[in-house]
Design a protein around this motif. Structure first.
Motif, PDB file in Angstrom:
ATOM      1  N   LEU A  84      -3.172   0.225  -6.619  1.00  0.00           N
ATOM      2  CA  LEU A  84      -4.005  -0.820  -6.037  1.00  0.00           C
ATOM      3  C   LEU A  84      -3.466  -2.206  -6.372  1.00  0.00           C
ATOM      4  O   LEU A  84      -3.442  -3.093  -5.514  1.00  0.00           O
ATOM      5  CB  LEU A  84      -5.450  -0.669  -6.516  1.00  0.00           C
ATOM      6  N   LYS A  85      -2.997  -2.407  -7.599  1.00  0.00           N
ATOM      7  CA  LYS A  85      -2.404  -3.702  -7.973  1.00  0.00           C
ATOM      8  C   LYS A  85      -1.194  -4.016  -7.084  1.00  0.00           C
ATOM      9  O   LYS A  85      -1.054  -5.152  -6.618  1.00  0.00           O
ATOM     10  CB  LYS A  85      -1.959  -3.692  -9.442  1.00  0.00           C
ATOM     11  N   ASN A  86      -0.364  -3.035  -6.844  1.00  0.00           N
ATOM     12  CA  ASN A  86       0.814  -3.257  -5.988  1.00  0.00           C
ATOM     13  C   ASN A  86       0.411  -3.643  -4.569  1.00  0.00           C
ATOM     14  O   ASN A  86       1.024  -4.517  -3.951  1.00  0.00           O
ATOM     15  CB  ASN A  86       1.700  -2.008  -5.963  1.00  0.00           C
ATOM     16  N   LYS A  87      -0.639  -3.014  -4.055  1.00  0.00           N
ATOM     17  CA  LYS A  87      -1.115  -3.359  -2.711  1.00  0.00           C
ATOM     18  C   LYS A  87      -1.654  -4.792  -2.682  1.00  0.00           C
ATOM     19  O   LYS A  87      -1.450  -5.522  -1.702  1.00  0.00           O
ATOM     20  CB  LYS A  87      -2.191  -2.371  -2.255  1.00  0.00           C
ATOM     21  N   GLU A 128     -13.360   6.293  -7.163  1.00  0.00           N
ATOM     22  CA  GLU A 128     -12.726   5.030  -6.766  1.00  0.00           C
ATOM     23  C   GLU A 128     -12.294   4.256  -8.005  1.00  0.00           C
ATOM     24  O   GLU A 128     -12.905   4.373  -9.074  1.00  0.00           O
ATOM     25  CB  GLU A 128     -13.695   4.172  -5.956  1.00  0.00           C
ATOM     26  N   VAL A 129     -11.255   3.482  -7.826  1.00  0.00           N
ATOM     27  CA  VAL A 129     -10.867   2.460  -8.802  1.00  0.00           C
ATOM     28  C   VAL A 129     -11.102   1.126  -8.117  1.00  0.00           C
ATOM     29  O   VAL A 129     -10.698   0.933  -6.959  1.00  0.00           O
ATOM     30  CB  VAL A 129      -9.397   2.617  -9.227  1.00  0.00           C
ATOM     31  N   ILE A 130     -11.788   0.218  -8.811  1.00  0.00           N
ATOM     32  CA  ILE A 130     -12.016  -1.116  -8.250  1.00  0.00           C
ATOM     33  C   ILE A 130     -11.463  -2.177  -9.197  1.00  0.00           C
ATOM     34  O   ILE A 130     -11.450  -2.009 -10.416  1.00  0.00           O
ATOM     35  CB  ILE A 130     -13.514  -1.384  -7.946  1.00  0.00           C
ATOM     36  N   ILE A 131     -10.978  -3.267  -8.602  1.00  0.00           N
ATOM     37  CA  ILE A 131     -10.453  -4.404  -9.346  1.00  0.00           C
ATOM     38  C   ILE A 131     -11.150  -5.669  -8.853  1.00  0.00           C
ATOM     39  O   ILE A 131     -11.225  -5.900  -7.633  1.00  0.00           O
ATOM     40  CB  ILE A 131      -8.923  -4.557  -9.131  1.00  0.00           C
ATOM     41  N   LYS A 132     -11.659  -6.467  -9.776  1.00  0.00           N
ATOM     42  CA  LYS A 132     -12.282  -7.738  -9.385  1.00  0.00           C
ATOM     43  C   LYS A 132     -11.221  -8.700  -8.869  1.00  0.00           C
ATOM     44  O   LYS A 132     -10.128  -8.803  -9.432  1.00  0.00           O
ATOM     45  CB  LYS A 132     -13.009  -8.362 -10.572  1.00  0.00           C
ATOM     46  N   LYS A 155     -20.121  -9.595  -7.225  1.00  0.00           N
ATOM     47  CA  LYS A 155     -18.670  -9.535  -7.427  1.00  0.00           C
ATOM     48  C   LYS A 155     -17.978  -9.133  -6.133  1.00  0.00           C
ATOM     49  O   LYS A 155     -18.556  -8.446  -5.290  1.00  0.00           O
ATOM     50  CB  LYS A 155     -18.322  -8.561  -8.549  1.00  0.00           C
ATOM     51  N   ILE A 156     -16.746  -9.581  -6.000  1.00  0.00           N
ATOM     52  CA  ILE A 156     -15.887  -9.177  -4.886  1.00  0.00           C
ATOM     53  C   ILE A 156     -14.736  -8.381  -5.485  1.00  0.00           C
ATOM     54  O   ILE A 156     -14.080  -8.830  -6.436  1.00  0.00           O
ATOM     55  CB  ILE A 156     -15.384 -10.393  -4.092  1.00  0.00           C
ATOM     56  N   VAL A 157     -14.524  -7.192  -4.959  1.00  0.00           N
ATOM     57  CA  VAL A 157     -13.551  -6.270  -5.543  1.00  0.00           C
ATOM     58  C   VAL A 157     -12.665  -5.671  -4.456  1.00  0.00           C
ATOM     59  O   VAL A 157     -13.026  -5.641  -3.275  1.00  0.00           O
ATOM     60  CB  VAL A 157     -14.251  -5.124  -6.311  1.00  0.00           C
ATOM     61  N   ALA A 158     -11.514  -5.186  -4.902  1.00  0.00           N
ATOM     62  CA  ALA A 158     -10.688  -4.309  -4.072  1.00  0.00           C
ATOM     63  C   ALA A 158     -10.952  -2.888  -4.539  1.00  0.00           C
ATOM     64  O   ALA A 158     -11.150  -2.654  -5.738  1.00  0.00           O
ATOM     65  CB  ALA A 158      -9.219  -4.660  -4.224  1.00  0.00           C
ATOM     66  N   SER A 159     -10.971  -1.938  -3.610  1.00  0.00           N
ATOM     67  CA  SER A 159     -11.315  -0.557  -3.947  1.00  0.00           C
ATOM     68  C   SER A 159     -10.317   0.411  -3.322  1.00  0.00           C
ATOM     69  O   SER A 159      -9.925   0.260  -2.168  1.00  0.00           O
ATOM     70  CB  SER A 159     -12.718  -0.241  -3.419  1.00  0.00           C
ATOM     71  N   ILE A 160      -9.915   1.397  -4.131  1.00  0.00           N
ATOM     72  CA  ILE A 160      -9.060   2.478  -3.630  1.00  0.00           C
ATOM     73  C   ILE A 160      -9.735   3.798  -3.967  1.00  0.00           C
ATOM     74  O   ILE A 160     -10.264   3.966  -5.069  1.00  0.00           O
ATOM     75  CB  ILE A 160      -7.628   2.383  -4.221  1.00  0.00           C
ATOM     76  N   GLU A 161      -9.754   4.720  -3.030  1.00  0.00           N
ATOM     77  CA  GLU A 161     -10.472   5.986  -3.197  1.00  0.00           C
ATOM     78  C   GLU A 161      -9.503   7.119  -3.484  1.00  0.00           C
ATOM     79  O   GLU A 161      -8.361   7.116  -3.024  1.00  0.00           O
ATOM     80  CB  GLU A 161     -11.267   6.292  -1.913  1.00  0.00           C
ATOM     81  N   PHE A 162      -9.973   8.105  -4.267  1.00  0.00           N
ATOM     82  CA  PHE A 162      -9.205   9.329  -4.460  1.00  0.00           C
ATOM     83  C   PHE A 162     -10.167  10.490  -4.687  1.00  0.00           C
ATOM     84  O   PHE A 162     -11.319  10.302  -5.069  1.00  0.00           O
ATOM     85  CB  PHE A 162      -8.202   9.194  -5.620  1.00  0.00           C
ATOM     86  N   ALA A 193     -13.118  -6.677   4.171  1.00  0.00           N
ATOM     87  CA  ALA A 193     -11.823  -6.468   4.841  1.00  0.00           C
ATOM     88  C   ALA A 193     -11.350  -5.047   4.588  1.00  0.00           C
ATOM     89  O   ALA A 193     -11.609  -4.483   3.520  1.00  0.00           O
ATOM     90  CB  ALA A 193     -10.790  -7.468   4.338  1.00  0.00           C
ATOM     91  N   ASP A 194     -10.674  -4.482   5.571  1.00  0.00           N
ATOM     92  CA  ASP A 194     -10.156  -3.125   5.471  1.00  0.00           C
ATOM     93  C   ASP A 194      -8.645  -3.173   5.638  1.00  0.00           C
ATOM     94  O   ASP A 194      -8.142  -3.555   6.700  1.00  0.00           O
ATOM     95  CB  ASP A 194     -10.802  -2.263   6.565  1.00  0.00           C
ATOM     96  N   PHE A 195      -7.910  -2.829   4.572  1.00  0.00           N
ATOM     97  CA  PHE A 195      -6.458  -2.834   4.593  1.00  0.00           C
ATOM     98  C   PHE A 195      -5.937  -1.397   4.629  1.00  0.00           C
ATOM     99  O   PHE A 195      -6.713  -0.451   4.545  1.00  0.00           O
ATOM    100  CB  PHE A 195      -5.910  -3.537   3.341  1.00  0.00           C
ATOM    101  N   ASP A 196      -4.639  -1.248   4.721  1.00  0.00           N
ATOM    102  CA  ASP A 196      -4.019   0.070   4.703  1.00  0.00           C
ATOM    103  C   ASP A 196      -4.124   0.646   3.285  1.00  0.00           C
ATOM    104  O   ASP A 196      -3.424   0.215   2.378  1.00  0.00           O
ATOM    105  CB  ASP A 196      -2.553  -0.043   5.128  1.00  0.00           C
ATOM    106  N   GLY A 197      -5.022   1.598   3.091  1.00  0.00           N
ATOM    107  CA  GLY A 197      -5.137   2.269   1.806  1.00  0.00           C
ATOM    108  C   GLY A 197      -6.138   1.679   0.836  1.00  0.00           C
ATOM    109  O   GLY A 197      -6.352   2.242  -0.242  1.00  0.00           O
ATOM    110  N   PHE A 198      -6.751   0.555   1.170  1.00  0.00           N
ATOM    111  CA  PHE A 198      -7.790  -0.008   0.300  1.00  0.00           C
ATOM    112  C   PHE A 198      -8.689  -0.935   1.101  1.00  0.00           C
ATOM    113  O   PHE A 198      -8.373  -1.301   2.228  1.00  0.00           O
ATOM    114  CB  PHE A 198      -7.165  -0.749  -0.899  1.00  0.00           C
ATOM    115  N   GLU A 199      -9.829  -1.286   0.502  1.00  0.00           N
ATOM    116  CA  GLU A 199     -10.735  -2.222   1.159  1.00  0.00           C
ATOM    117  C   GLU A 199     -11.249  -3.250   0.169  1.00  0.00           C
ATOM    118  O   GLU A 199     -11.203  -3.040  -1.038  1.00  0.00           O
ATOM    119  CB  GLU A 199     -11.898  -1.494   1.846  1.00  0.00           C
TER     120      GLU A 199
END
Length: 196
Positions: A156-159, A188-192, A133-140, A38-44
């Motif tokens: 990323l947690k707030n999103k 990138e920062v990723i969260i499981k 694993k399934i993660v959320a990812s934010i790039e910088f 999935a692709d969200f606003d600012g993270f995937e």
């Protein structure tokens, strides 16, 4: 004066040429594969398959305190510090898990199986299979630091909270570039995720 200007111009040209070469060679480095769910606003949201890694435990949850030492330990393994004196290709990204059980991992080249990999010379470097694993990812871009990583983790947690997605309350940092690459840096920062 002309000599000084000429020297500065040559130095600048050398830096620019070296950075073009470094960026080009980095783009050819094998990268761990994943599926975008999935692709969200600012993270995937991504799904990583099982991946073979060389990993070492870290002594704290601080990026700055651990990044160099962790990198050197695993780099010694892939540069020939193993039972076969085998040099193993570098891949990207380098993964640094930031938690109560922090660790750093290098993904092993996809053409190599666990059986093909030599035994590390160091007792604190282990070869293991990282589970799917399934993660959320934010790039910088730019450079990672403890403060930047914490800021991106909170962002990323707030999103995820806004989108009602359950997650584990720790993160991993993914670094895609060597430290001597000055431009076009990707991090990138990723969260499981839980039950995604």
């Amino acid at each position: 004066m002309k000599y000084l200007i000429l020297t500065v111009l040559i130095l600048i040209a050398a830096i620019v040429i070296s950075q073009i070469f470094i960026t080009s060679s980095t783009s050819k480095t094998e990268t761990a594969q994943y599926e975008i769910l999935a692709d969200f606003d600012g993270f995937e949201i991504r799904k990583y398959p099982e991946l073979l890694v060389a990993s070492t435990p870290l002594t704290s949850d601080s990026y700055s305190a651990n990044s160099r030492a962790g990198f050197q330990k695993i780099a010694s393994y892939i540069f020939g510090g193993n039972s076969s004196n085998l040099k193993i290709s570098m891949t990207s990204p380098v993964q640094m898990e930031i938690s109560d059980h922090s660790s750093m991992s290098f993904y092993m080249p996809s053409e190599m199986s666990r059986e093909q990999l030599p035994i590390p010379n160091r007792n604190d470097v282990n070869i293991k299979i990282e589970p799917m694993k399934i993660v959320a990812s934010i790039e910088f871009s730019g450079w990672a630091s403890d403060s930047v990583l914490e800021e991106k983790f909170k962002e990323l947690k707030n999103k995820l909270i806004e989108n009602k997605i359950d997650f584990e309350d720790n993160y991993s940092y993914l670094g895609y570039n060597p430290p001597y690459q000055l431009v076009n840096r990707k991090n990138e920062v990723i969260i499981k995720l839980i039950n995604y």
